[in-house]
Design an enzyme around this catalytic site. Structure first.
Site, short mmCIF file in Angstrom:
data_model
loop_
_atom_site.label_atom_id
_atom_site.label_comp_id
_atom_site.label_asym_id
_atom_site.label_seq_id
_atom_site.Cartn_x
_atom_site.Cartn_y
_atom_site.Cartn_z
N GLU A 143 -9.42 8.33 5.82
CA GLU A 143 -9.56 6.91 5.48
C GLU A 143 -10.58 6.69 4.36
OE1 GLU A 143 -7.84 4.28 6.42
OE2 GLU A 143 -6.52 5.56 7.61
N GLU A 163 -14.15 4.80 -0.10
CA GLU A 163 -15.04 3.80 0.50
C GLU A 163 -15.79 4.42 1.68
OE1 GLU A 163 -12.82 -0.11 0.88
OE2 GLU A 163 -11.23 1.20 0.12
N LYS A 171 -15.74 3.27 5.64
CA LYS A 171 -14.55 3.43 6.46
C LYS A 171 -14.74 4.61 7.41
CE LYS A 171 -10.94 1.18 3.89
NZ LYS A 171 -9.55 1.29 3.43
N GLU A 180 0.85 -1.20 0.00
CA GLU A 180 0.00 0.00 0.00
C GLU A 180 0.87 1.24 0.00
OE1 GLU A 180 -2.84 0.47 3.17
OE2 GLU A 180 -3.31 -1.66 3.22
#
Length: 341
Positions: free
Chosen positions: A320, A312, A315, A260
Protein backbone atom coordinates in the site's frame (compact mmCIF):
# COMPACT_ATOMS: atom_id res chain seq x y z
CA UNK A 1 9.12 -10.28 -22.85
CA UNK A 2 9.10 -9.62 -26.59
CA UNK A 3 5.57 -8.18 -26.64
CA UNK A 4 6.40 -5.74 -23.85
CA UNK A 5 9.36 -4.33 -25.72
CA UNK A 6 7.37 -3.97 -28.95
CA UNK A 7 4.61 -2.04 -27.16
CA UNK A 8 7.19 -0.02 -25.22
CA UNK A 9 9.05 0.96 -28.37
CA UNK A 10 5.87 1.83 -30.27
CA UNK A 11 4.45 3.88 -27.41
CA UNK A 12 7.77 5.64 -26.80
CA UNK A 13 7.91 6.70 -30.46
CA UNK A 14 4.33 7.98 -30.19
CA UNK A 15 5.18 10.11 -27.16
CA UNK A 16 8.46 11.44 -28.51
CA UNK A 17 6.84 12.56 -31.76
CA UNK A 18 3.68 13.92 -30.07
CA UNK A 19 1.46 12.00 -32.45
CA UNK A 20 -2.24 12.31 -31.65
CA UNK A 21 -4.01 8.93 -31.77
CA UNK A 22 -7.15 8.42 -33.82
CA UNK A 23 -9.15 7.77 -30.65
CA UNK A 24 -8.96 9.83 -27.47
CA UNK A 25 -6.50 8.81 -24.77
CA UNK A 26 -7.70 10.10 -21.41
CA UNK A 27 -5.13 9.38 -18.71
CA UNK A 28 -4.92 10.88 -15.24
CA UNK A 29 -3.31 10.24 -11.88
CA UNK A 30 -4.75 9.56 -8.44
CA UNK A 31 -3.21 12.14 -6.09
CA UNK A 32 -3.07 10.68 -2.59
CA UNK A 33 -2.10 12.73 0.46
CA UNK A 34 -1.42 10.05 3.11
CA UNK A 35 2.14 11.10 3.83
CA UNK A 36 3.90 13.43 6.25
CA UNK A 37 6.70 14.25 3.84
CA UNK A 38 4.86 15.15 0.63
CA UNK A 39 5.71 18.20 -1.50
CA UNK A 40 3.55 21.30 -1.65
CA UNK A 41 0.64 21.47 -4.12
CA UNK A 42 2.66 23.91 -6.23
CA UNK A 43 5.54 21.42 -6.46
CA UNK A 44 3.39 18.33 -7.03
CA UNK A 45 0.99 19.86 -9.51
CA UNK A 46 3.86 21.68 -11.15
CA UNK A 47 5.45 18.30 -11.86
CA UNK A 48 2.18 17.06 -13.37
CA UNK A 49 1.88 20.14 -15.54
CA UNK A 50 5.46 19.67 -16.69
CA UNK A 51 4.55 16.12 -17.76
CA UNK A 52 1.30 17.28 -19.44
CA UNK A 53 -0.90 15.38 -16.99
CA UNK A 54 -4.04 17.44 -16.44
CA UNK A 55 -6.55 14.90 -15.11
CA UNK A 56 -6.24 14.42 -11.36
CA UNK A 57 -8.26 12.44 -8.82
CA UNK A 58 -8.39 13.85 -5.27
CA UNK A 59 -9.75 11.39 -2.73
CA UNK A 60 -11.13 14.15 -0.50
CA UNK A 61 -11.30 17.94 -0.47
CA UNK A 62 -7.96 19.52 0.43
CA UNK A 63 -8.27 23.32 0.75
CA UNK A 64 -4.60 23.93 -0.04
CA UNK A 65 -4.72 21.82 -3.20
CA UNK A 66 -8.06 23.26 -4.32
CA UNK A 67 -6.82 26.82 -3.75
CA UNK A 68 -3.72 26.12 -5.83
CA UNK A 69 -5.71 24.58 -8.69
CA UNK A 70 -8.22 27.44 -8.56
CA UNK A 71 -5.33 29.85 -9.18
CA UNK A 72 -3.82 27.62 -11.87
CA UNK A 73 -6.88 26.14 -13.63
CA UNK A 74 -5.29 23.88 -16.20
CA UNK A 75 -6.35 20.71 -14.39
CA UNK A 76 -9.55 18.67 -14.45
CA UNK A 77 -10.32 17.51 -10.92
CA UNK A 78 -12.16 14.34 -9.94
CA UNK A 79 -13.11 15.17 -6.35
CA UNK A 80 -14.11 12.62 -3.73
CA UNK A 81 -16.09 12.78 -0.52
CA UNK A 82 -15.07 11.08 2.68
CA UNK A 83 -16.78 7.77 3.41
CA UNK A 84 -17.70 9.25 6.79
CA UNK A 85 -19.78 11.92 5.02
CA UNK A 86 -22.01 9.51 3.12
CA UNK A 87 -24.65 9.09 5.84
CA UNK A 88 -24.90 12.87 6.33
CA UNK A 89 -25.10 13.48 2.59
CA UNK A 90 -27.96 10.98 2.38
CA UNK A 91 -29.94 12.16 5.42
CA UNK A 92 -29.51 15.93 5.18
CA UNK A 93 -29.91 17.85 1.90
CA UNK A 94 -28.63 20.94 3.70
CA UNK A 95 -25.36 19.15 4.44
CA UNK A 96 -25.09 18.28 0.74
CA UNK A 97 -25.62 21.94 -0.16
CA UNK A 98 -22.99 23.04 2.36
CA UNK A 99 -20.55 20.46 0.98
CA UNK A 100 -21.06 21.78 -2.54
CA UNK A 101 -20.75 25.42 -1.49
CA UNK A 102 -17.57 24.74 0.49
CA UNK A 103 -15.78 22.42 -1.92
CA UNK A 104 -17.10 23.29 -5.39
CA UNK A 105 -18.77 26.70 -5.55
CA UNK A 106 -15.93 28.30 -3.57
CA UNK A 107 -13.55 27.43 -6.43
CA UNK A 108 -15.17 28.90 -9.56
CA UNK A 109 -12.06 28.51 -11.74
CA UNK A 110 -11.70 24.76 -11.25
CA UNK A 111 -13.03 22.34 -13.84
CA UNK A 112 -14.52 19.51 -11.79
CA UNK A 113 -14.78 16.50 -14.09
CA UNK A 114 -16.56 14.20 -11.60
CA UNK A 115 -17.65 13.99 -7.98
CA UNK A 116 -16.96 10.64 -6.32
CA UNK A 117 -19.20 9.73 -3.38
CA UNK A 118 -17.13 7.47 -1.16
CA UNK A 119 -14.51 4.91 -2.08
CA UNK A 120 -14.93 1.12 -2.15
CA UNK A 121 -17.83 0.89 0.28
CA UNK A 122 -18.39 -2.59 1.68
CA UNK A 123 -21.60 -4.49 0.90
CA UNK A 124 -23.75 -5.07 2.86
CA UNK A 125 -23.38 -2.12 5.23
CA UNK A 126 -25.21 0.96 6.48
CA UNK A 127 -22.97 3.10 4.29
CA UNK A 128 -23.93 1.08 1.23
CA UNK A 129 -27.60 1.52 2.08
CA UNK A 130 -27.05 5.30 2.18
CA UNK A 131 -25.22 5.52 -1.14
CA UNK A 132 -28.19 5.97 -3.54
CA UNK A 133 -29.71 8.85 -1.56
CA UNK A 134 -26.29 10.45 -1.05
CA UNK A 135 -25.76 10.44 -4.81
CA UNK A 136 -29.21 11.95 -5.37
CA UNK A 137 -28.82 14.71 -2.78
CA UNK A 138 -25.34 15.70 -3.90
CA UNK A 139 -26.41 15.74 -7.54
CA UNK A 140 -29.36 18.00 -6.69
CA UNK A 141 -27.13 20.34 -4.68
CA UNK A 142 -24.68 20.67 -7.56
CA UNK A 143 -27.44 21.34 -10.08
CA UNK A 144 -28.89 24.03 -7.81
CA UNK A 145 -25.69 26.04 -8.38
CA UNK A 146 -26.25 25.96 -12.12
CA UNK A 147 -23.48 23.44 -12.78
CA UNK A 148 -23.73 19.88 -14.04
CA UNK A 149 -20.97 17.59 -12.78
CA UNK A 150 -21.37 13.81 -13.03
CA UNK A 151 -21.81 12.22 -9.61
CA UNK A 152 -21.03 8.55 -9.05
CA UNK A 153 -19.31 6.14 -6.66
CA UNK A 154 -16.24 3.88 -6.78
CA UNK A 155 -16.36 0.13 -6.30
CA UNK A 156 -13.72 -2.56 -6.18
CA UNK A 157 -13.98 -5.84 -8.05
CA UNK A 158 -15.20 -7.39 -4.78
CA UNK A 159 -18.68 -6.04 -5.55
CA UNK A 160 -18.97 -8.63 -8.31
CA UNK A 161 -20.44 -12.00 -7.47
CA UNK A 162 -19.40 -13.39 -10.87
CA UNK A 163 -16.57 -12.16 -13.08
CA UNK A 164 -15.49 -15.08 -15.30
CA UNK A 165 -15.88 -15.17 -18.16
CA UNK A 166 -16.41 -11.40 -18.55
CA UNK A 167 -19.85 -11.88 -20.11
CA UNK A 168 -20.97 -13.60 -16.87
CA UNK A 169 -20.12 -10.52 -14.81
CA UNK A 170 -22.84 -9.77 -12.25
CA UNK A 171 -23.10 -7.90 -8.97
CA UNK A 172 -23.09 -10.04 -5.85
CA UNK A 173 -26.29 -10.97 -4.05
CA UNK A 174 -25.26 -8.66 -1.18
CA UNK A 175 -24.95 -5.66 -3.50
CA UNK A 176 -27.40 -6.37 -6.33
CA UNK A 177 -30.40 -4.42 -5.03
CA UNK A 178 -28.46 -1.27 -4.19
CA UNK A 179 -26.40 -1.49 -7.37
CA UNK A 180 -29.59 -1.66 -9.44
CA UNK A 181 -30.74 1.60 -7.81
CA UNK A 182 -27.36 3.26 -8.38
CA UNK A 183 -27.22 1.99 -11.96
CA UNK A 184 -30.67 3.43 -12.67
CA UNK A 185 -29.50 6.81 -11.34
CA UNK A 186 -26.44 6.71 -13.60
CA UNK A 187 -28.40 5.53 -16.64
CA UNK A 188 -31.01 8.28 -16.21
CA UNK A 189 -28.43 11.04 -15.81
CA UNK A 190 -25.95 9.62 -18.34
CA UNK A 191 -23.22 9.56 -15.68
CA UNK A 192 -20.39 7.00 -15.71
CA UNK A 193 -19.67 4.26 -13.22
CA UNK A 194 -16.34 4.29 -11.39
CA UNK A 195 -14.31 1.11 -10.92
CA UNK A 196 -10.91 0.34 -9.41
CA UNK A 197 -9.28 -2.29 -11.61
CA UNK A 198 -6.25 -4.15 -10.23
CA UNK A 199 -4.86 -7.13 -12.14
CA UNK A 200 -2.03 -7.01 -9.59
CA UNK A 201 -4.23 -8.32 -6.78
CA UNK A 202 -5.72 -11.04 -8.99
CA UNK A 203 -2.21 -12.26 -9.79
CA UNK A 204 -0.70 -11.77 -6.31
CA UNK A 205 -3.55 -13.74 -4.72
CA UNK A 206 -3.36 -16.62 -7.19
CA UNK A 207 -0.04 -16.67 -9.09
CA UNK A 208 -0.29 -20.35 -9.90
CA UNK A 209 -3.49 -19.96 -11.95
CA UNK A 210 -3.29 -16.38 -13.28
CA UNK A 211 -0.74 -15.94 -16.03
CA UNK A 212 1.81 -13.20 -15.32
CA UNK A 213 2.06 -12.17 -18.98
CA UNK A 214 -1.76 -11.92 -19.08
CA UNK A 215 -1.73 -9.43 -16.21
CA UNK A 216 1.10 -7.45 -17.83
CA UNK A 217 -0.43 -6.93 -21.32
CA UNK A 218 2.58 -8.96 -22.36
CA UNK A 219 1.19 -11.70 -24.58
CA UNK A 220 -0.34 -11.84 -28.03
CA UNK A 221 -2.14 -15.08 -27.09
CA UNK A 222 -5.91 -15.17 -26.74
CA UNK A 223 -6.01 -16.25 -23.10
CA UNK A 224 -9.80 -16.08 -22.68
CA UNK A 225 -12.28 -16.71 -25.48
CA UNK A 226 -15.70 -15.45 -24.40
CA UNK A 227 -18.19 -16.02 -27.21
CA UNK A 228 -17.04 -13.76 -30.05
CA UNK A 229 -14.83 -11.69 -27.74
CA UNK A 230 -11.15 -12.39 -27.22
CA UNK A 231 -9.06 -11.33 -24.23
CA UNK A 232 -5.30 -10.96 -24.30
CA UNK A 233 -5.02 -9.06 -21.01
CA UNK A 234 -6.68 -9.29 -17.63
CA UNK A 235 -7.33 -5.54 -17.39
CA UNK A 236 -9.86 -5.55 -20.24
CA UNK A 237 -11.41 -8.78 -18.94
CA UNK A 238 -11.99 -7.16 -15.54
CA UNK A 239 -13.41 -3.99 -17.11
CA UNK A 240 -15.79 -5.98 -19.31
CA UNK A 241 -16.99 -8.04 -16.34
CA UNK A 242 -18.11 -4.73 -14.77
CA UNK A 243 -19.78 -3.69 -18.05
CA UNK A 244 -21.68 -7.01 -18.04
CA UNK A 245 -22.77 -6.46 -14.43
CA UNK A 246 -24.03 -2.96 -15.28
CA UNK A 247 -26.00 -4.31 -18.23
CA UNK A 248 -27.66 -6.94 -16.06
CA UNK A 249 -28.47 -4.24 -13.48
CA UNK A 250 -30.27 -2.11 -16.07
CA UNK A 251 -27.44 0.11 -17.30
CA UNK A 252 -26.68 -0.84 -20.92
CA UNK A 253 -25.53 2.70 -21.71
CA UNK A 254 -23.52 3.40 -18.56
CA UNK A 255 -19.85 4.00 -19.31
CA UNK A 256 -16.93 3.15 -17.01
CA UNK A 257 -14.13 5.35 -15.75
CA UNK A 258 -11.22 3.39 -14.27
CA UNK A 259 -10.55 5.45 -11.17
CA UNK A 260 -7.51 3.43 -10.05
CA UNK A 261 -5.10 0.96 -11.53
CA UNK A 262 -1.45 0.33 -10.84
CA UNK A 263 1.26 -2.05 -9.71
CA UNK A 264 3.37 -1.72 -6.53
CA UNK A 265 7.14 -1.34 -6.79
CA UNK A 266 7.94 -2.97 -3.42
CA UNK A 267 6.36 -4.79 -0.50
CA UNK A 268 5.70 -8.24 -1.95
CA UNK A 269 8.92 -9.99 -2.86
CA UNK A 270 9.67 -10.46 -6.55
CA UNK A 271 6.07 -9.72 -7.58
CA UNK A 272 6.13 -6.09 -6.47
CA UNK A 273 9.24 -4.63 -8.09
CA UNK A 274 10.19 -1.41 -9.85
CA UNK A 275 10.64 -3.32 -13.11
CA UNK A 276 7.19 -4.90 -12.88
CA UNK A 277 5.53 -1.60 -11.96
CA UNK A 278 7.14 0.13 -14.93
CA UNK A 279 6.21 -2.72 -17.26
CA UNK A 280 2.58 -2.72 -16.14
CA UNK A 281 2.08 1.04 -16.55
CA UNK A 282 3.98 1.24 -19.84
CA UNK A 283 2.04 -1.63 -21.37
CA UNK A 284 -1.25 -0.32 -19.98
CA UNK A 285 -0.75 3.06 -21.65
CA UNK A 286 0.43 1.43 -24.86
CA UNK A 287 -2.60 -0.86 -24.90
CA UNK A 288 -5.01 2.02 -24.27
CA UNK A 289 -3.37 3.92 -27.12
CA UNK A 290 -3.65 1.04 -29.57
CA UNK A 291 -7.21 0.10 -28.52
CA UNK A 292 -9.90 2.78 -28.24
CA UNK A 293 -11.77 0.65 -25.73
CA UNK A 294 -12.25 -2.86 -24.37
CA UNK A 295 -13.43 -5.82 -26.48
CA UNK A 296 -16.99 -5.33 -25.23
CA UNK A 297 -16.96 -1.55 -25.85
CA UNK A 298 -14.32 -1.15 -28.57
CA UNK A 299 -15.21 2.37 -29.67
CA UNK A 300 -15.43 4.06 -26.28
CA UNK A 301 -12.50 5.91 -24.75
CA UNK A 302 -11.68 4.26 -21.42
CA UNK A 303 -10.64 7.13 -19.15
CA UNK A 304 -8.10 5.72 -16.69
CA UNK A 305 -6.32 7.04 -13.59
CA UNK A 306 -2.93 5.71 -12.54
CA UNK A 307 -2.58 4.90 -8.84
CA UNK A 308 -0.78 6.76 -7.55
CA UNK A 309 1.20 9.99 -7.58
CA UNK A 310 3.40 9.26 -4.54
CA UNK A 311 4.64 6.52 -2.28
CA UNK A 312 2.73 7.50 0.88
CA UNK A 313 4.38 6.66 4.20
CA UNK A 314 1.25 6.95 6.36
CA UNK A 315 -0.46 4.06 4.61
CA UNK A 316 -0.27 0.46 5.82
CA UNK A 317 3.14 -1.15 5.55
CA UNK A 318 3.75 -3.30 2.50
CA UNK A 319 2.46 -2.75 -1.00
CA UNK A 320 0.00 0.00 0.00
CA UNK A 321 2.93 2.35 0.56
CA UNK A 322 4.54 1.54 -2.77
CA UNK A 323 2.15 2.29 -5.63
CA UNK A 324 3.63 5.72 -6.33
CA UNK A 325 5.11 6.87 -9.60
CA UNK A 326 7.12 9.44 -7.61
CA UNK A 327 8.90 9.50 -4.30
CA UNK A 328 7.90 12.35 -1.97
CA UNK A 329 10.98 14.30 -3.11
CA UNK A 330 9.59 14.07 -6.69
CA UNK A 331 12.31 11.75 -7.94
CA UNK A 332 10.85 9.03 -10.16
CA UNK A 333 10.25 5.55 -8.80
CA UNK A 334 10.15 4.61 -12.49
CA UNK A 335 9.64 6.58 -15.69
CA UNK A 336 6.18 6.98 -17.21
CA UNK A 337 5.73 8.06 -20.82
CA UNK A 338 2.70 10.20 -20.11
CA UNK A 339 0.65 10.99 -23.21
CA UNK A 340 -0.38 14.57 -23.89
CA UNK A 341 -4.07 14.62 -22.99
Amino acid sequence: MKFFFLVFAFFSIFISQHITPTGALSIGVAYGTKGDNLPSPAQGFGKLQERHVHRVRLFEPDPDILAYVNSNPVFQIMLGTLNDDITKLASDPNFAETWVNTNIAAYPNITFSYIVVGNEISFPSDLANSLPQALTNLDAAIKSTGRTIPVSTVVSSAVLGESFPPSAGAFSSDSASIMRTITAFLETNQYPFFANIYPYFAYANNPEQVRFDYTMFNTSDVVVQDGDLQYKNLFFAMVDAVFSALEKAGGPNVQIVVTETGWPSAGNGDIATVANAEMYITNLLGTLFINEGSPKRPRHDLETYIFSMYNENLKSEGVERNFGVYQPDLTEVYHVYWPDN
